[in-house]
Write a protein that holds these residues in place. Structure first.
Motif, PDB file in Angstrom:
ATOM      1  N   LYS A 103       0.828  -1.211   0.000  1.00  7.29           N
ATOM      2  CA  LYS A 103       0.000   0.000   0.000  1.00  7.29           C
ATOM      3  C   LYS A 103       0.866   1.266   0.000  1.00  7.29           C
ATOM      4  N   TRP A 104       0.274   2.345  -0.468  1.00  7.78           N
ATOM      5  CA  TRP A 104       0.880   3.674  -0.317  1.00  7.78           C
ATOM      6  C   TRP A 104       0.477   4.145   1.069  1.00  7.78           C
ATOM      7  N   VAL A 105       1.371   3.992   2.025  1.00  9.60           N
ATOM      8  CA  VAL A 105       1.073   4.333   3.414  1.00  9.60           C
ATOM      9  C   VAL A 105       1.395   5.800   3.657  1.00  9.60           C
ATOM     10  N   LEU A 106       0.427   6.504   4.234  1.00 11.08           N
ATOM     11  CA  LEU A 106       0.620   7.890   4.676  1.00 11.08           C
ATOM     12  C   LEU A 106       0.572   7.869   6.192  1.00 11.08           C
ATOM     13  N   ALA A 107       1.728   8.051   6.826  1.00 13.29           N
ATOM     14  CA  ALA A 107       1.843   7.915   8.282  1.00 13.29           C
ATOM     15  C   ALA A 107       2.006   9.277   8.925  1.00 13.29           C
ATOM     16  N   VAL A 108       1.227   9.522   9.980  1.00 13.82           N
ATOM     17  CA  VAL A 108       1.275  10.801  10.683  1.00 13.82           C
ATOM     18  C   VAL A 108       1.857  10.583  12.070  1.00 13.82           C
ATOM     19  N   ALA A 109       3.047  11.127  12.305  1.00 15.24           N
ATOM     20  CA  ALA A 109       3.745  10.974  13.582  1.00 15.24           C
ATOM     21  C   ALA A 109       3.867  12.325  14.268  1.00 15.24           C
ATOM     22  N   GLY A 110       4.098  12.300  15.578  1.00 18.81           N
ATOM     23  CA  GLY A 110       4.290  13.533  16.328  1.00 18.81           C
ATOM     24  C   GLY A 110       3.783  13.399  17.750  1.00 18.81           C
ATOM     25  N   THR A 111       4.280  14.249  18.615  1.00 19.06           N
ATOM     26  CA  THR A 111       3.834  14.228  20.007  1.00 19.06           C
ATOM     27  C   THR A 111       2.376  14.629  20.123  1.00 19.06           C
ATOM     28  N   HIS A 112       1.971  15.607  19.320  1.00 20.87           N
ATOM     29  CA  HIS A 112       0.599  16.119  19.372  1.00 20.87           C
ATOM     30  C   HIS A 112      -0.017  16.114  17.977  1.00 20.87           C
ATOM     31  N   GLY A 113      -1.321  16.016  17.930  1.00 19.01           N
ATOM     32  CA  GLY A 113      -2.050  16.224  16.685  1.00 19.01           C
ATOM     33  C   GLY A 113      -2.106  15.048  15.735  1.00 19.01           C
ATOM     34  N   LYS A 114      -1.593  13.877  16.164  1.00 20.22           N
ATOM     35  CA  LYS A 114      -1.604  12.723  15.250  1.00 20.22           C
ATOM     36  C   LYS A 114      -3.020  12.336  14.836  1.00 20.22           C
ATOM     37  N   THR A 115      -3.900  12.234  15.809  1.00 18.82           N
ATOM     38  CA  THR A 115      -5.259  11.779  15.520  1.00 18.82           C
ATOM     39  C   THR A 115      -5.987  12.779  14.633  1.00 18.82           C
ATOM     40  N   THR A 116      -5.897  14.056  14.968  1.00 19.33           N
ATOM     41  CA  THR A 116      -6.593  15.079  14.197  1.00 19.33           C
ATOM     42  C   THR A 116      -6.051  15.155  12.775  1.00 19.33           C
ATOM     43  N   THR A 117      -4.729  15.169  12.625  1.00 20.69           N
ATOM     44  CA  THR A 117      -4.132  15.278  11.295  1.00 20.69           C
ATOM     45  C   THR A 117      -4.408  14.036  10.464  1.00 20.69           C
ATOM     46  N   SER A 118      -4.343  12.857  11.074  1.00 21.43           N
ATOM     47  CA  SER A 118      -4.673  11.619  10.355  1.00 21.43           C
ATOM     48  C   SER A 118      -6.110  11.663   9.865  1.00 21.43           C
ATOM     49  N   SER A 119      -6.993  12.177  10.708  1.00 20.15           N
ATOM     50  CA  SER A 119      -8.412  12.269  10.335  1.00 20.15           C
ATOM     51  C   SER A 119      -8.609  13.251   9.185  1.00 20.15           C
ATOM     52  N   MET A 120      -7.920  14.403   9.254  1.00 19.30           N
ATOM     53  CA  MET A 120      -7.995  15.369   8.153  1.00 19.30           C
ATOM     54  C   MET A 120      -7.511  14.741   6.851  1.00 19.30           C
ATOM     55  N   LEU A 121      -6.380  14.063   6.924  1.00 20.43           N
ATOM     56  CA  LEU A 121      -5.775  13.484   5.724  1.00 20.43           C
ATOM     57  C   LEU A 121      -6.662  12.395   5.128  1.00 20.43           C
ATOM     58  N   ALA A 122      -7.184  11.519   5.974  1.00 22.18           N
ATOM     59  CA  ALA A 122      -8.082  10.472   5.485  1.00 22.18           C
ATOM     60  C   ALA A 122      -9.317  11.082   4.832  1.00 22.18           C
ATOM     61  N   TRP A 123      -9.855  12.141   5.457  1.00 22.04           N
ATOM     62  CA  TRP A 123     -11.049  12.783   4.908  1.00 22.04           C
ATOM     63  C   TRP A 123     -10.755  13.455   3.574  1.00 22.04           C
ATOM     64  N   ILE A 124      -9.602  14.115   3.452  1.00 22.42           N
ATOM     65  CA  ILE A 124      -9.243  14.742   2.175  1.00 22.42           C
ATOM     66  C   ILE A 124      -9.196  13.700   1.060  1.00 22.42           C
ATOM     67  N   LEU A 125      -8.541  12.571   1.318  1.00 16.32           N
ATOM     68  CA  LEU A 125      -8.458  11.515   0.310  1.00 16.32           C
ATOM     69  C   LEU A 125      -9.844  10.961  -0.012  1.00 16.32           C
ATOM     70  N   GLU A 126     -10.674  10.816   1.011  1.00 14.83           N
ATOM     71  CA  GLU A 126     -12.043  10.347   0.795  1.00 14.83           C
ATOM     72  C   GLU A 126     -12.832  11.349  -0.054  1.00 14.83           C
ATOM     73  N   TYR A 127     -12.722  12.618   0.298  1.00 13.39           N
ATOM     74  CA  TYR A 127     -13.424  13.679  -0.431  1.00 13.39           C
ATOM     75  C   TYR A 127     -12.992  13.708  -1.897  1.00 13.39           C
ATOM     76  N   ALA A 128     -11.711  13.404  -2.127  1.00 12.63           N
ATOM     77  CA  ALA A 128     -11.176  13.393  -3.488  1.00 12.63           C
ATOM     78  C   ALA A 128     -11.540  12.122  -4.256  1.00 12.63           C
ATOM     79  N   GLY A 129     -12.282  11.221  -3.615  1.00 10.46           N
ATOM     80  CA  GLY A 129     -12.724   9.999  -4.275  1.00 10.46           C
ATOM     81  C   GLY A 129     -11.738   8.866  -4.242  1.00 10.46           C
ATOM     82  N   LEU A 130     -10.691   8.972  -3.405  1.00 10.59           N
ATOM     83  CA  LEU A 130      -9.631   7.967  -3.388  1.00 10.59           C
ATOM     84  C   LEU A 130      -9.890   6.823  -2.417  1.00 10.59           C
ATOM     85  N   ALA A 131     -10.917   6.920  -1.601  1.00  8.97           N
ATOM     86  CA  ALA A 131     -11.410   5.825  -0.753  1.00  8.97           C
ATOM     87  C   ALA A 131     -10.308   5.111   0.038  1.00  8.97           C
ATOM     88  N   PRO A 132      -9.544   5.846   0.856  1.00  7.59           N
ATOM     89  CA  PRO A 132      -8.414   5.217   1.544  1.00  7.59           C
ATOM     90  C   PRO A 132      -8.858   4.289   2.671  1.00  7.59           C
TER      91      PRO A 132
END
Length: 473
Positions: A103-132
């Motif tokens: 898979k093309w893995v998009l990994a979000v690391a960091g002390t803070h904001g991992k969950t929020t940023t991962s959610s934003m990124l997943a939603w952007i890909l979903e909105y773009a029709g990429l169904a991650p």
């Protein structure tokens, strides 16, 4: 294949269970605390749950045992597995070999904001029709689930999306694998959100965490991308150890920037490459999320999505419809003009940004009369050890009143908060604290509850007590 998961009720291991079930495996699991909501979520998926770690569970005869990092030596079931030489594997390794491979893995690391940023990124890909596919340590409200396998893209319903977004945690993998979880994921796109000292129960100092982050950077291919918070000197030290991948920064004058932030949370997005003298306006994010930390999260997700082929204007449109994550400034109720928020903040930096974000929304007390009543439970392993206690007073400066639940700490919360003793009170009894909050609260106040746990259901207790006080149905 039949897999039996030890420590199944944690967010990460529960997500693995959901993915394994969706992939067609038979999934069973056990944990010390099998209770809602995770238990009901898993059972609704047809996953059999067992309370405790009785060695008799080996009679289930699974093909392999998947071990969560809550399991340690001395665990009776684990000892039986070891004594009998039964096959076992860590959760992150099982995920890497059975879900992420290829898979093309998009990994979000960091002390803070991992969950929020991962959610934003997943939603952007979903909105773009990429169904991650995704595995996130929270429940994104745009999806209502924390994990799913890749789906069929809008553009080609006969195929399966190659994209998988994962919240990449630096916590250790298992008792037999002390590397950080994220080294197993081998991302093509890696987001490094920030890096501070945390997890004092397993890391000696910041340098030890930086070493693990560099292990992650080492796994990103030359044709991949590292998206990095340009304000973090700790992350720059990680990159300086060696990086074989293009790097894009956010939050600095080069690459990705935000500007013209408004009180309602909206802001402009600019991008400037190394050959340009100034950034170019990419668009305007119109949303209700508050604070610089969320603007930084947005920039990171836009940059990562662009690497996956999503146009910036599409990402900005997607973020306008982003609904955030449960327990991230989630309004739990309003009684007599008093708003009760729930937030996951548990590290002083996260507390600072959360309180500051709310303050920017409600305005200064001297102008608007709006008070922030901060309700805090120092519950994380790091906080319980007292490593961050000296930073607590500064993190709560913008709150008007502070109610701290100090039970079961290994340090004196009263002493730690002495610098703000004029507005901070520590309680050992949850019910007494709820009564004090209820007594103090008045119309127009904002009660901000911060904890990385259930906090004894304090949110509902406060709302119920307020209804009684103001005689509201």
């Amino acid at each position: 294949m039949h897999i039996h998961i030890l420590g199944i009720c944690g967010t990460f291991m529960g997500g693995i269970a959901v993915l394994a079930k969706a992939a067609g495996h038979r999934v069973t699991g056990c944990d010390a605390n099998v209770y809602p909501p995770m238990s009901t979520q898993l059972e609704s998926q047809g996953i059999e749950l067992i309370e405790g770690f009785d060695p008799a569970q080996t009679k289930l005869s699974p093909d392999i045992y998947v071990i969560g990092n809550v399991v340690s030596r001395g665990n009776p079931l684990m000892e039986e597995i070891l004594n009998r030489g039964l096959p076992y594997i860590s959760g992150p390794q099982w995920l890497a070999e059975n879900v992420l491979q290829g898979k093309w893995v998009l990994a979000v690391a960091g002390t803070h904001g991992k969950t929020t940023t991962s959610s934003m990124l997943a939603w952007i890909l979903e909105y773009a029709g990429l169904a991650p596919g995704f595995l996130i340590g929270g429940v994104p409200e745009n999806f209502s689930v924390s994990a799913r396998l890749p789906q069929a893209p809008t553009q080609d319903k006969n195929s399966i999306s190659p994209f998988f977004v994962i919240e990449a945690d630096e916590y250790d993998t298992a008792f037999f694998d002390k590397r950080s979880k994220f080294v197993h994921y081998r991302p093509r796109t890696a987001v490094l959100n920030n890096l501070e000292f945390d997890h004092a129960d397993i890391f000696e100092d910041l340098g030890a965490i930086e070493k693990q982050f560099h292990h992650l950077v080492r796994t990103v291919p030359q044709q991949g991308l590292v998206v990095m918070n340009g304000k973090e000197t700790s992350l720059q030290r990680v990159i300086d150890k060696g990086c074989w991948t293009p790097v894009e920064k956010f939050g600095t004058e080069t690459d990705w920037q935000s500007a013209n932030a408004q009180g309602d949370g909206s802001f402009d997005v600019y991008y400037r490459n190394e050959n340009e003298s100034s950034g170019k306006l990419q668009g305007h994010v119109a949303w209700s999320l508050l604070g610089e930390h969320n603007r930084m999260n947005a920039l990171a997700s836009i940059a990562a999505a662009r690497h996956a082929g999503v146009a910036v204007e599409v990402s900005i449109a997607a973020l306008t419809e982003f609904k955030n994550v449960k327990r991230r400034m989630e309004i739990r109720g309003v009684v007599n003009g008093i708003t009760v928020y729930d937030d996951f903040a548990h590290h002083p930096t996260a507390i600072t940004t959360t309180v500051a974000g709310l303050r920017s929304k409600v305005g200064a007390f001297k102008i608007t009369g709006a008070r922030i009543l901060a309700v805090l439970e120092p519950r994380s392993n790091t906080m319980k050890l007292g490593v961050m206690k000296s930073a607590l007073p500064a993190s709560l400066q913008e709150a008007d009143l502070v109610f701290c639940y100090g039970a079961n700490l290994g340090w004196d919360a009263v002493e730690a908060l002495s610098a703000i003793k004029d507005k901070a009170t520590v309680y050992e009894d949850l019910n007494i604290m709820v009564a004090a909050i209820t007594e103090a609260a008045q119309a127009g106040d904002y009660v901000l509850v911060m904890s990385n746990g259930g906090f004894g259901g304090v949110h509902q207790k406060i709302l119920d007590a307020l209804r009684v006080k103001f005689q509201v149905e």
